[in-house]
Design a protein around this motif. Sequence first.
Motif, PDB file in Angstrom:
ATOM      1  N   MET A  16       0.824  -1.271   0.076  1.00 42.68           N
ATOM      2  CA  MET A  16      -0.165   0.030   0.089  1.00 42.68           C
ATOM      3  C   MET A  16       0.832   1.256   0.083  1.00 42.68           C
ATOM      4  O   MET A  16       0.319   2.304  -0.558  1.00 42.68           O
ATOM      5  CB  MET A  16      -0.865   0.048   1.112  1.00 42.68           C
ATOM      6  N   ALA A  17       2.100   1.261   0.673  1.00 40.67           N
ATOM      7  CA  ALA A  17       2.832   2.235   0.778  1.00 40.67           C
ATOM      8  C   ALA A  17       3.269   2.900  -0.568  1.00 40.67           C
ATOM      9  O   ALA A  17       3.721   3.953  -0.817  1.00 40.67           O
ATOM     10  CB  ALA A  17       3.979   1.964   1.659  1.00 40.67           C
ATOM     11  N   VAL A  18       3.413   2.111  -1.695  1.00 38.39           N
ATOM     12  CA  VAL A  18       3.911   2.453  -2.944  1.00 38.39           C
ATOM     13  C   VAL A  18       2.872   2.736  -3.902  1.00 38.39           C
ATOM     14  O   VAL A  18       3.169   2.819  -4.941  1.00 38.39           O
ATOM     15  CB  VAL A  18       5.194   1.579  -3.353  1.00 38.39           C
TER      16      VAL A  18
ATOM     17  N   LYS B  98      11.359  -2.561  -0.601  1.00 45.96           N
ATOM     18  CA  LYS B  98      11.199  -3.834  -1.267  1.00 45.96           C
ATOM     19  C   LYS B  98      10.142  -3.548  -2.315  1.00 45.96           C
ATOM     20  O   LYS B  98      10.194  -3.774  -3.449  1.00 45.96           O
ATOM     21  CB  LYS B  98      11.125  -5.018  -0.557  1.00 45.96           C
ATOM     22  N   ALA B  99       8.821  -3.143  -1.534  1.00 42.00           N
ATOM     23  CA  ALA B  99       7.658  -3.095  -2.610  1.00 42.00           C
ATOM     24  C   ALA B  99       7.793  -1.759  -3.555  1.00 42.00           C
ATOM     25  O   ALA B  99       7.746  -1.893  -4.607  1.00 42.00           O
ATOM     26  CB  ALA B  99       6.436  -2.543  -1.539  1.00 42.00           C
ATOM     27  N   TRP B 100       8.555  -0.809  -3.033  1.00 41.22           N
ATOM     28  CA  TRP B 100       8.824   0.459  -4.064  1.00 41.22           C
ATOM     29  C   TRP B 100       9.791   0.023  -5.074  1.00 41.22           C
ATOM     30  O   TRP B 100       9.413   0.208  -6.304  1.00 41.22           O
ATOM     31  CB  TRP B 100       9.534   1.432  -3.393  1.00 41.22           C
TER      32      TRP B 100
ATOM     33  N   VAL C  77      10.847   0.069 -11.148  1.00 38.76           N
ATOM     34  CA  VAL C  77      12.151  -0.381 -11.410  1.00 38.76           C
ATOM     35  C   VAL C  77      13.319   0.532 -11.679  1.00 38.76           C
ATOM     36  O   VAL C  77      14.610   0.190 -11.679  1.00 38.76           O
ATOM     37  CB  VAL C  77      12.318  -1.333 -12.797  1.00 38.76           C
ATOM     38  N   ARG C  78      12.901   1.958 -12.021  1.00 37.00           N
ATOM     39  CA  ARG C  78      13.665   2.880 -12.133  1.00 37.00           C
ATOM     40  C   ARG C  78      14.023   3.654 -10.900  1.00 37.00           C
ATOM     41  O   ARG C  78      14.625   4.809 -10.661  1.00 37.00           O
ATOM     42  CB  ARG C  78      13.175   4.030 -13.227  1.00 37.00           C
ATOM     43  N   MET C  79      13.515   3.004  -9.531  1.00 38.74           N
ATOM     44  CA  MET C  79      13.874   3.914  -8.405  1.00 38.74           C
ATOM     45  C   MET C  79      15.335   4.157  -8.098  1.00 38.74           C
ATOM     46  O   MET C  79      15.571   5.246  -7.691  1.00 38.74           O
ATOM     47  CB  MET C  79      13.346   2.837  -7.300  1.00 38.74           C
TER      48      MET C  79
ATOM     49  N   ALA D  68      13.997   9.662   0.993  1.00 37.78           N
ATOM     50  CA  ALA D  68      14.425   9.539   2.401  1.00 37.78           C
ATOM     51  C   ALA D  68      13.483   8.847   2.904  1.00 37.78           C
ATOM     52  O   ALA D  68      12.307   9.066   3.120  1.00 37.78           O
ATOM     53  CB  ALA D  68      14.557  10.967   2.867  1.00 37.78           C
ATOM     54  N   ILE D  69      13.936   7.657   3.359  1.00 39.37           N
ATOM     55  CA  ILE D  69      12.857   6.669   4.292  1.00 39.37           C
ATOM     56  C   ILE D  69      13.394   6.754   5.693  1.00 39.37           C
ATOM     57  O   ILE D  69      14.743   6.570   6.015  1.00 39.37           O
ATOM     58  CB  ILE D  69      13.426   5.260   3.708  1.00 39.37           C
TER      59      ILE D  69
END
Length: 308
Positions: A17-19, A140-142, A147-149, A220-221
């Motif tokens: 859900m976070a991403v 991980k979910a992001w 894929v371009r993160m 920033a996490i």
Amino acid sequence: MANNANHSGEFQRHAGMAVTLAFTLFSIARAADTPPATEASKTGIDSTTVLAPRDRATIERNVRTFVNAIAVKPGDESLARWQPQVRLCPLVAGMPGSDGEYVLSRISKIATAAGAPLAPAHCKGNFYIVVTSDPEGVIKAWMKRDVRMFGDETDQGGTKIREFLADRPVRVWYNTDFYELDGTPLGNNAGVNADGRTNLSARATKIEINSYRALSSVIAIVDARRMKDVSFGQVAAYVGMVGLAQIRPEANVADAPSILNLFADTSKAPPGLTAWDESFLKAVYGTRITDRAQLAEIKTAMVQDVAP
């Protein structure tokens, strides 16, 4: 990422859900200028820590050590910062509405004081500040969704990715792009034509480089489990410091008065940006991004600013 939204509610703990952009997102250009008066943890955090008079030679030495430790400037490349081509547009996820707006207001003030270019209202986010009690799951979910993160780092052995995934209170990832002086994107082969010959318009001199690196996005996490002993103002100051230029947040700067020491000993941490932090950011944006001696100029500007 989608454009700014102005939704209320709590951050979804499930990483998937976070991403999905069900984040609580706030536009920096419309963030409140004043924190809610009822939040005791936010009082007194607009102040800047002022240094006592010190010997100038000592300050010069310590400033050199500080800048060398935190600045990321590969070879002759520039220290990456926000440029008019890609203006800063922070978004916050994982905080209630008033708290998120307050953090964005503080970051906006920090950016304005430093001279960083801010995007207008309803801009497309490029500085993502995510507060979560499950940083590993969010990352991980992001990564799975976007894929371009990590830009092109997946093609470079993944060393920087592993550093980003290391357990830290705040994990910061920078994506950068190359530009010519006129703002034309250069891509990965900066200064080289399609036939492999040097692009004359991107040819450098002994004093100046004719292309530069600029920030294109920052992530920033923030680990919410490590934030119980810090205030909103300290979090905003720390995130503002690491988000306005490409630096090494994990650098050992224990001898310098800096918000970067926030998690070394929270009981002794400054309430916000220190004079050194503010001076560094102003110097980053006050020096020429194409100057080969950019770091030396930053150090000189800092000493002039903080020395008695």
